[in-house]
Structures are given as structure tokens and as C-alpha cells.
Design a protein around this motif. Structure first.
Motif, PDB file in Angstrom:
ATOM      1  N   ILE A  71      -2.679   6.578  -5.113  1.00 29.37           N
ATOM      2  CA  ILE A  71      -3.973   5.924  -4.955  1.00 29.37           C
ATOM      3  C   ILE A  71      -3.783   4.675  -4.095  1.00 29.37           C
ATOM      4  CG2 ILE A  71      -3.766   4.459  -7.010  1.00 29.37           C
ATOM      5  CD1 ILE A  71      -6.753   4.895  -7.477  1.00 29.37           C
ATOM      6  N   ILE A  72      -4.817   4.343  -3.323  1.00 26.56           N
ATOM      7  CA  ILE A  72      -4.790   3.136  -2.508  1.00 26.56           C
ATOM      8  C   ILE A  72      -5.877   2.210  -3.050  1.00 26.56           C
ATOM      9  CG2 ILE A  72      -4.956   2.172  -0.185  1.00 26.56           C
ATOM     10  CD1 ILE A  72      -4.408   5.009   0.883  1.00 26.56           C
TER      11      ILE A  72
ATOM     12  N   ALA B  14      -0.791   7.922   2.920  1.00 24.96           N
ATOM     13  CA  ALA B  14      -0.828   6.548   3.422  1.00 24.96           C
ATOM     14  C   ALA B  14       0.489   6.105   4.075  1.00 24.96           C
ATOM     15  CB  ALA B  14      -1.211   5.584   2.297  1.00 24.96           C
TER      16      ALA B  14
ATOM     17  N   PRO C  31       1.483  11.743  -0.907  1.00 26.38           N
ATOM     18  CA  PRO C  31       0.645  10.630  -0.433  1.00 26.38           C
ATOM     19  C   PRO C  31       0.710  10.511   1.078  1.00 26.38           C
ATOM     20  CG  PRO C  31       2.665   9.806  -1.429  1.00 26.38           C
ATOM     21  CD  PRO C  31       2.624  11.274  -1.718  1.00 26.38           C
TER      22      PRO C  31
ATOM     23  N   ASP D 220       1.041   3.767  -3.155  1.00 23.43           N
ATOM     24  CA  ASP D 220       0.518   5.129  -2.968  1.00 23.43           C
ATOM     25  C   ASP D 220       1.576   6.172  -3.313  1.00 23.43           C
ATOM     26  OD1 ASP D 220      -1.543   6.921  -2.284  1.00 23.43           O
ATOM     27  OD2 ASP D 220      -0.727   7.188  -0.270  1.00 23.43           O
TER      28      ASP D 220
ATOM     29  N   GLY E  27      -8.960   7.457  -0.334  1.00 25.81           N
ATOM     30  CA  GLY E  27      -8.344   6.181   0.022  1.00 25.81           C
ATOM     31  C   GLY E  27      -7.833   6.186   1.459  1.00 25.81           C
ATOM     32  N   ASP E  28      -7.337   7.338   1.914  1.00 18.28           N
ATOM     33  CA  ASP E  28      -6.877   7.458   3.297  1.00 18.28           C
ATOM     34  C   ASP E  28      -8.039   7.337   4.270  1.00 18.28           C
ATOM     35  OD1 ASP E  28      -4.181   8.017   2.478  1.00 18.28           O
ATOM     36  OD2 ASP E  28      -4.831  10.041   1.973  1.00 18.28           O
TER      37      ASP E  28
ATOM     38  N   ILE F 229       0.833  -1.210   0.000  1.00 20.74           N
ATOM     39  CA  ILE F 229       0.000   0.000   0.000  1.00 20.74           C
ATOM     40  C   ILE F 229       0.863   1.254   0.000  1.00 20.74           C
ATOM     41  CG2 ILE F 229      -1.609   1.379   1.384  1.00 20.74           C
ATOM     42  CD1 ILE F 229      -2.924  -1.214   2.279  1.00 20.74           C
TER      43      ILE F 229
END
Length: 285
Positions: free
Chosen positions: A137-138, A261, A259, A132, A196-197, A128
């Protein structure tokens, strides 16, 4: 059957010296990291995970000697043996990171079932984080896989005697943590936090438990601020030499979209493996 396997594992770990177990965990981790590299590169590309590995520049098939985790990258000095193009340093760092995380798991987790869950969790987290960083993107598939592992670990804790009320509070805290990120996402129109987060927070908060959700959120922002400043400072100091940070997809600026994540994941790992508690840190400040 599973009980017998776990008993054999327990005996296996009990008779071996710690240094050997740590070495074994690291070697196994870097091998898994090598597989994760392939998965990250081929994920959502339609390419089979069983296909032959090849140089991304010239297409030359890699030899067996080119596929030894960590050692091949160092031996080749980060270049293809055929065309001498640079191999992304991501391959080396993913293998090393996975190996270190497996060592952290074997040193900090005594229950073998939880240990196995943790190996799966950290493997998914590595994918992940790197995905990311490169694609911003996740993928939902990865978040769902992580959620399944976290729930499996929680159900195992219930079997061991964790009160049902604690499990319920873990669920509530995870949803509240996600709600906080949802508000940030909605208020900023997606500029501060990606959706996504918002989804990723749920399994991570479930994993740390309701007592550490606050630490998970706050520590993620602290880590993000520190890492961002370090990268910007490094680029500023070396700007005349045009440094090539090959792990990053592009050069960062103060206006770059970053990002989030990886910061959430680092926060989770710090809590799980180091026991960091933000409230305790603030009380000492």
C-alpha cells in the motif's frame, strides 16, 4: 535570509574538494536513512518517533553502539547483541541506498535549491518504496508529501524562468500518465496495478517533465520484468537450500502480487540521475 544561507552553501561547496563533499553527502544520507528506518517501522503504529529503539524480538533497548548507521549492522553481523535474533537486512539496505542517492544528488545537481528539494524527494521515495514492499500500500500522506515537493521544485523552476507553457504541459502529461494507470487498474480490477500507483504517477511524472513521462512508464515495466525474473531465478536456483531473503516479506512466485511502486521509483531515479530516455534507446535497437 534564505538567500544568505544559499550563498553560504555555495561558498562552502566551492572551497571543498569533491571527494570530501561526496563523503559528507554519503554520511549525511546514511544518517537520514537510519531515521527513515525508524519512520517506516513506526508509521501508522501510533508509536512516537522519539521513543527508544529496541530489538523487535526480545525488546532489549539498543545501545548507542548499536545505532551507528551501517557499521552497527555489520559489526553485529545482522543479529541482536542480546538474543542473537536476526535484524532485518532492510535496515542496512535503506541506510546504504539513502546514502548512495544523496551522493547521486550532489554529483548531478548543481543548483542548491533543487538539490535540497531532491534530498527531500528521494527520502520520501525510499519510504514509499519500502512501505509498499512490506505492506502493499502507498499511504496518501506520503504521496501528498511527494507532490508538494515536486510542485515546490516546479514553482522554483518557474521563478528561474521556465516557461509557463512547459509547466502546463508537465501537469497535462502527469494527468495523462495517471489516466493510463487508472485504465490498467480499472480493466484489471486492481490485479495489475494498485490505485496507490495511479496516484503516485502524478508527482513522479511531474518530476521528470512531459518529455520523459513515456520513459517513466515504459522503463518502470522493463525494470519490473527484469527484477521479477532475477528474483524468481535466484529462488529457483537456491530452492534446495531454502534461501532466506530477509529483505522480502515473503517468497515470490509467478502468481505473487508484486508492489509496483518500487519499479516506478527506480524508473524516476534512472531518468533524473542517469538521463535515460526510452525513445533514444529504442532508436538504437
Amino acid at each position: 535570509m534564505l538567500g544568505d544561507i544559499l550563498m553560504q552553501m555555495e561558498y562552502f561547496f566551492s572551497v571543498l574538494p569533491t571527494s570530501f563533499i561526496v563523503t559528507l553527502a554519503f554520511v549525511f544520507g546514511v544518517i537520514i536513512g537510519s531515521f527513515l528506518n525508524v519512520y517506516i517501522y513506526r508509521f501508522h503504529t501510533g508509536k512516537s518517533l522519539l521513543g527508544n529503539s529496541h530489538c523487535l524480538s526480545c525488546g532489549t533497548s539498543l545501545r548507542v553502539i548499536d545505532l551507528v548507521p551501517l557499521l552497527s549492522y555489520l559489526g553485529l553481523r545482522g543479529r541482536c547483541h542480546s538474543c542473537r535474533s536476526y535484524i532485518p537486512s532492510r535496515y542496512f539496505w535503506v541506510e546504504l541506498l539513502t546514502g548512495c542517492l544523496f551522493v547521486a544528488a550532489v554529483l548531478t545537481i548543481s543548483d542548491r535549491v533543487v538539490f535540497l528539494f531532491t534530498l527531500g524527494i528521494v527520502s520520501v521515495l525510499v519510504v514509499i518504496a519500502v512501505y509498499d514492499i512490506y505492506h502493499m500500500i502507498i499511504p496518501d500522506e506520503l504521496t501528498l508529501a511527494l507532490l508538494a515537493l515536486m510542485l515546490g521544485s516546479q514553482f522554483y523552476s518557474l521563478i528561474l524562468g521556465m516557461p509557463l507553457t512547459v509547466f502546463a504541459w508537465n501537469i497535462v502529461a502527469a494527468l495523462l500518465g495517471s489516466l493510463f494507470f487508472l485504465l490498467l487498474w480499472r480493466f484489471s480490477a486492481g490485479r495489475w496495478i494498485g490505485f496507490g500507483d495511479v496516484k503516485l504517477v502524478i508527482p513522479l511524472a511531474l518530476g521528470v517533465g512531459y518529455t520523459s513521462v513515456f520513459s517513466l512508464v515504459v522503463l518502470a515495466f522493463w525494470i519490473g520484468a527484469v527484477i521479477g525474473l532475477i528474483i524468481l531465478a535466484a529462488q529457483k536456483l537456491k530452492s534446495r537450500g531454502q534461501p532466506h531473503l530477509r529483505f522480502l516479506p515473503s517468497r515470490l512466485t509467478m502468481k505473487s502480487a508484486v508492489p509496483f511502486a518500487p519499479f516506478l521509483i527506480l524508473s524516476y531515479l534512472a531518468i533524473i540521475f542517469l538521463g535515460i530516455d526510452v525513445i533514444s534507446l529504442l532508436s538504437y535497437a
